[in-house]
Enzyme design. Structure first.
Site, short mmCIF file in Angstrom:
data_model
loop_
_atom_site.label_atom_id
_atom_site.label_comp_id
_atom_site.label_asym_id
_atom_site.label_seq_id
_atom_site.Cartn_x
_atom_site.Cartn_y
_atom_site.Cartn_z
CG ASP A 179 -65.61 -27.67 -28.89
OD1 ASP A 179 -65.21 -27.19 -29.99
OD2 ASP A 179 -66.80 -27.60 -28.54
CE LYS A 221 -71.33 -22.30 -33.49
NZ LYS A 221 -71.96 -23.59 -33.26
CE1 TYR A 264 -73.63 -22.80 -26.96
CE2 TYR A 264 -73.60 -25.17 -27.31
CZ TYR A 264 -74.23 -23.94 -27.43
OH TYR A 264 -75.45 -23.86 -28.03
NE ARG A 287 -80.05 -45.68 -38.75
CZ ARG A 287 -79.81 -46.98 -38.49
NH1 ARG A 287 -78.71 -47.33 -37.84
NH2 ARG A 287 -80.66 -47.90 -38.87
#
Length: 379
Positions: free
Chosen positions: A170, A195, A98, A46
């Site tokens: 972004d 993406k 978004y 982690r």
């Protein structure tokens, strides 16, 4: 190194045991520590993992940052970045972000005492007027999703910094190949690695890249504490895909430009939203701060034409959410990606019910135009 070289050689860690030139998948949750109370580089996945670290190093390199952080999805990366804020803080946010980003801010962060103002960040006057004494973050997409608005990142960053806020961009739609916001003054760059970075519609991921040591330390603490980290297997898949990012995005750019020009001259198309078309404010800004115009566009059909009939008569363009893969996708934001935004807010921000968003893939452009012609002829 030039970009095309960076994507191949940055972050690669030759296996010390075999000499393998591909970073191995370190599929482990924990690590043997040689001494009690020591400070081993790897203690628990982690916190750190060699495969993920290699990918994070690549992302820092191709965004011209100092530190990169990999998350389990783009939304996890956005959430981690917004976790820099505390109750009472204010965000100035682009008004056509978004839908998932809007939902996070409007439905979750507001319950924690964080407020926001949504404005057209491409309008520097509106952006300046939205700043409050409590503003700690200016958050934008450029190009934006789904209207492809291009914000002057350097100007937005200046406005943010003058008020003591950080500028977050972004950069998913542009990709690092076409644009590097940190070079333009941004403090934080976010990607949905699902993406263009992944590029094959087979893995979720998200990234945060910074160039400030204090911000890096805070993001690292948030990443480890919240724990939405990218798995070793998925880290390998994304790093593998990034090696071909330059080649793929070059083709995305070329195909999108050709398709935008075709659609811009089609009698059944009322408007094309694409920053590569001259004669628009978006084009002038994009030409200054981008190296390519990207593979994303949106269109509005002429009034009265049936959007459903159009998208369902396509064969090469697949009706699906997401973007940036090798295959071409098409979707209707009001019903799909931006359905979580109330209709009155969508309409006020220019996201009409008839708007269609297109992710142009790397197929043969003649096939793409033929398929689009088939869909439009069905109307």
């Amino acid at each position: 190194m030039k970009f095309e070289t960076k994507v191949i050689h940055s972050g690669t860690q030759e296996d010390p045991y075999t000499g393998a030139i591909t970073t191995p998948i370190y599929q482990t949750s924990t690590y043997h520590q040689q001494t009690l109370g020591g400070h081993a580089k790897y203690e628990y996945t982690r916190g750190e993992n060699p495969t993920r670290f290699a990918l994070e190093s690549v992302m820092a390199a191709i965004e011209n940052g100092t530190d990169g952080f990999a998350f389990s999805s783009g939304m996890a990366a956005i959430h981690a970045t917004m976790s820099l804020l505390k109750s009472g803080d204010h965000i100035v946010m682009a008004n056509d972000v978004y839908g998932g980003t809007f939902r996070l801010v409007n439905r979750i962060l507001t319950d924690l005492g964080i407020t926001f103002t949504a404005v057209d960040t491409a309008d520097s006057v509106a952006l300046q007027e939205a700043i409050k004494p409590t503003t700690k973050m200016v958050y934008l997409e450029s190009p934006s999703n789904p209207l492809m608005h291009v914000t002057d990142i350097a100007e937005a960053a200046r406005i943010a910094h003058d008020s003591g806020a950080i500028a977050v961009v972004d950069n998913t739609f542009a990709s690092p190949y076409n644009q590097n916001p940190l070079d333009l003054g941004a403090d934080v760059v976010i990607h949905s690695g699902t993406k263009y970075l992944g590029g094959h519609a087979d893995v979720l991921s998200g990234f945060v890249i910074v160039k400030d040591a204090e911000l890096a330390a805070r993001i690292k603490f948030i990443q480890m504490s919240i724990g939405a980290v990218l798995s070793p297997q998925d880290s390998y898949l994304i790093q593998r895909s990034i090696k071909t990012l330059a080649l793929r995005v070059q083709r995305h750019n070329e195909n999108a430009m050709a398709l935008a020009e075709f659609l811009n001259n089609h009698p059944k198309v009322a408007k094309v939203y694409f920053p590569g078309l001259p004669g628009t404010p978006d084009y002038e800004i994009a030409r200054r701060q981008m190296r390519g115009f990207g593979g994303m566009m949106s269109i509005e059909l002429q009034p009265g034409l049936d959007v459903k009939q159009f998208v369902e008569n396509l064969a090469v363009f697949l009706l699906a959410e997401s973007l940036g893969g090798v295959e071409s996708l098409i979707e209707v934001p009001a019903i799909m990606t931006h359905a979580s935004i109330p209709r009155d807010i969508r309409l006020a921000n220019g996201i009409k019910d008839e708007l269609v968003r297109i992710s142009v893939g790397i197929e043969d452009i003649d096939d793409l135009i033929a398929d689009m012609t088939k869909g439009l002829d069905a109307l």
